[in-house]
Design a protein around this motif. Structure first.
Motif: not given
Lengths: 109, 147
Positions: A78, A80-82, A85, B27-29, B32-33, B37, B42, B108, B111
């Protein structure tokens, strides 16, 4: 056809390399827990707790490997890679706690 | 390689352009992210994965140092005096602990820098590991010479 079945288009094989890096880390945690076994006759349940905690970390990595690979393949596909964490900071905290506990056992027992 | 029907390769990159029609799953944040961040955009997933692998390499170094500390404490009772043995083990364990904590912080910070398209921060881990390693080696050399 799912994204995983379709594969990804990264010729650098990023998901595979990342998965193998997690696998090597899992092995390093297993080796560390085996070293802690040597403390069992001297430090008893403290060493046992440390072994259990280290093995728990290795088990969590092992159980999440399939999902981890799928996430990274989808991320590459995609574009898009979060960032992971929870996985990264969880492992970092775990190893830091293992080190702190080992120092405490060395000094206090 | 079988191409996915809903992928659009960007010219010259072999990377796919995100398709807004596909419902995001991984793909969703996470919450915590979103908290740690914030801001920016992205980065390229390949850079995020490279950052993750670098973090894991540091974690393995930390685990190796810790295993070394445990080995010194457990296997060298006949070689070193108790105080020296304990000190050496604690230094190695402390180094491993500092390394794993610093690796998490560095991951961190890198990133965040990538999200904001800023230069990557200078690694503090390298001098930490070098100085720590040099200290342990110097202690061992002194032990061998003065024995």
């Amino acid at each position: 056809m799912s994204l995983l079945q379709a594969g990804h288009q990264d010729e650098g094989l990023q998901p595979e390399r990342t998965l193998l890096a997690w696998g090597r880390t899992l092995l390093a945690m297993l080796v560390a827990s085996l070293f802690f076994l040597r403390w069992m006759p001297f430090h008893g349940r403290f060493a046992g707790g440390l072994i259990a905690f280290t093995l728990l970390g290795a088990l969590l990595i092992w159980l999440s490997q399939r999902r981890r690979y799928r996430c990274r393949v989808e991320g590459i596909s995609r574009a898009r890679f979060p960032a992971d964490v929870t996985g990264v900071l969880g492992l970092g905290s775990m190893v830091t706690v293992i080190g702190g506990a080992a120092i405490w056992i060395t000094l206090m027992t | 390689m079988v191409a996915s029907p809903y992928l659009h390769t960007l010219p010259g990159t072999h990377m796919a352009r995100p398709d807004p029609g596909i419902p995001p799953t991984h793909g969703q944040r996470s919450a915590r992210q979103l908290k740690l961040l914030t801001g920016g955009s992205e980065p390229d997933p390949r850079f995020t994965l490279a950052n993750e692998r670098t973090f894991l390499a540091w974690i393995r170094t930390a685990l190796a140092l810790m295993a070394g500390g445990i080995a010194v404490e457990a296997f060298t009772a006949d070689v070193f005096a108790p105080e020296f043995r304990k000190s050496l083990a604690v230094i190695l364990l402390l180094l491993g602990m500092l390394l794993s904590a610093s690796a998490s912080l560095r991951w961190l910070n890198v990133e965040r820098a990538m999200r904001h398209k800023q230069p990557l921060p200078i690694p503090l881990l390298v001098p930490l590991l070098s100085i720590g390693g040099a200290l342990v080696t110097a202690a061992l050399i002194a032990f061998v010479v003065l024995r």
